[in-house]
Write an enzyme that holds these catalytic residues in place. Sequence first.
Site, PDB file in Angstrom:
ATOM      1  N   PRO A   9       0.794  -1.225   0.000  1.00 22.27           N
ATOM      2  CA  PRO A   9       0.000   0.000   0.000  1.00 22.27           C
ATOM      3  C   PRO A   9       0.829   1.280   0.000  1.00 22.27           C
ATOM      4  CG  PRO A   9      -0.129  -1.077   2.132  1.00 22.27           C
ATOM      5  CD  PRO A   9       0.562  -2.023   1.202  1.00 22.27           C
ATOM      6  N   ASN A  10       0.356   2.219  -0.782  1.00 21.80           N
ATOM      7  CA  ASN A  10       0.894   3.577  -0.902  1.00 21.80           C
ATOM      8  C   ASN A  10       2.234   3.655  -1.628  1.00 21.80           C
ATOM      9  OD1 ASN A  10      -1.310   4.851   0.492  1.00 21.80           O
ATOM     10  ND2 ASN A  10      -0.476   3.921   2.349  1.00 21.80           N
ATOM     11  N   ARG A  17       5.208  10.880  -2.630  1.00 22.30           N
ATOM     12  CA  ARG A  17       4.817  10.734  -1.232  1.00 22.30           C
ATOM     13  C   ARG A  17       6.027  10.920  -0.316  1.00 22.30           C
ATOM     14  NH1 ARG A  17       4.197   5.135   1.742  1.00 22.30           N
ATOM     15  NH2 ARG A  17       3.561   5.873   3.781  1.00 22.30           N
ATOM     16  N   TYR A  22      11.115   8.834   1.471  1.00 22.79           N
ATOM     17  CA  TYR A  22      11.137   7.837   0.397  1.00 22.79           C
ATOM     18  C   TYR A  22      11.867   8.283  -0.866  1.00 22.79           C
ATOM     19  CZ  TYR A  22       7.608   5.764   3.400  1.00 22.79           C
ATOM     20  OH  TYR A  22       6.953   5.231   4.469  1.00 22.79           O
ATOM     21  N   ASN A  75       8.042  -5.535  -0.453  1.00 21.97           N
ATOM     22  CA  ASN A  75       7.893  -4.373   0.415  1.00 21.97           C
ATOM     23  C   ASN A  75       6.410  -4.296   0.723  1.00 21.97           C
ATOM     24  OD1 ASN A  75       7.621  -1.905   1.673  1.00 21.97           O
ATOM     25  ND2 ASN A  75       9.106  -0.874   0.358  1.00 21.97           N
ATOM     26  N   ALA A  78       2.803  -0.754   5.010  1.00 19.73           N
ATOM     27  CA  ALA A  78       2.208  -0.775   6.344  1.00 19.73           C
ATOM     28  C   ALA A  78       1.708  -2.163   6.748  1.00 19.73           C
ATOM     29  CB  ALA A  78       1.068   0.240   6.424  1.00 19.73           C
ATOM     30  N   GLU A  99      12.221  -9.476   2.578  1.00 16.90           N
ATOM     31  CA  GLU A  99      11.476  -8.298   3.014  1.00 16.90           C
ATOM     32  C   GLU A  99      12.360  -7.070   2.825  1.00 16.90           C
ATOM     33  OE1 GLU A  99       9.858  -6.393   7.236  1.00 16.90           O
ATOM     34  OE2 GLU A  99      10.351  -8.524   7.152  1.00 16.90           O
ATOM     35  N   HIS A 101      12.526  -2.595   2.886  1.00 23.46           N
ATOM     36  CA  HIS A 101      11.962  -1.294   3.232  1.00 23.46           C
ATOM     37  C   HIS A 101      12.921  -0.227   2.736  1.00 23.46           C
ATOM     38  CE1 HIS A 101       8.916  -3.165   5.675  1.00 23.46           C
ATOM     39  NE2 HIS A 101       9.867  -3.940   6.161  1.00 23.46           N
ATOM     40  N   ARG A 108      12.224   5.060  12.861  1.00 18.45           N
ATOM     41  CA  ARG A 108      10.938   5.736  12.677  1.00 18.45           C
ATOM     42  C   ARG A 108      10.025   5.478  13.876  1.00 18.45           C
ATOM     43  NH1 ARG A 108       8.685   4.950   6.889  1.00 18.45           N
ATOM     44  NH2 ARG A 108       7.392   6.664   7.632  1.00 18.45           N
TER      45      ARG A 108
END
Length: 144
Positions: A9-10, A17, A22, A75, A78, A99, A101, A108
């Site tokens: 998502p996103n 964004r 990012y 990735n 969320a 995985e 990121h 964060r």
Amino acid sequence: MRILIINGPNLNLLGRREPGIYGSQSFDDYLERLRQRYADVQIDYYQSNVEGFLIDKMQQAGFLDDEPVAGIVLNAGAYTHTSVALHDCIRSLKCPVIEVHISNVHQREEFRHHSFISSACRGVICGFGLDSYRLAVEAILARE
């Protein structure tokens, strides 16, 4: 050899964004460079904002396609911090899942420090910007 990159998502908004976190490069631009760098590897790409669609895509790539992928770079966005369903799907696959990121999630918000999918994945790469994807591709190629 075929590798599948899946973004959750996103991540369709990369380049627009929160560029301070990012970066300002779109994923499409980065993906083109990645495909050029690994011209002998078929790099497929899928993005969805829907958890179930991500699971369907991983199951298809791992079991249902005529030629299963050599590995998946995931990735989960969320969903990393919320999804037992993604964890269970990853556990069911025969191919490795890495995985990734873009940001260092441990620098964060506290809720980003826990991943529900890490224990099901072959490894985790975070904090290297979009280059995290290249490092994951390298990890898959090194195991082949």
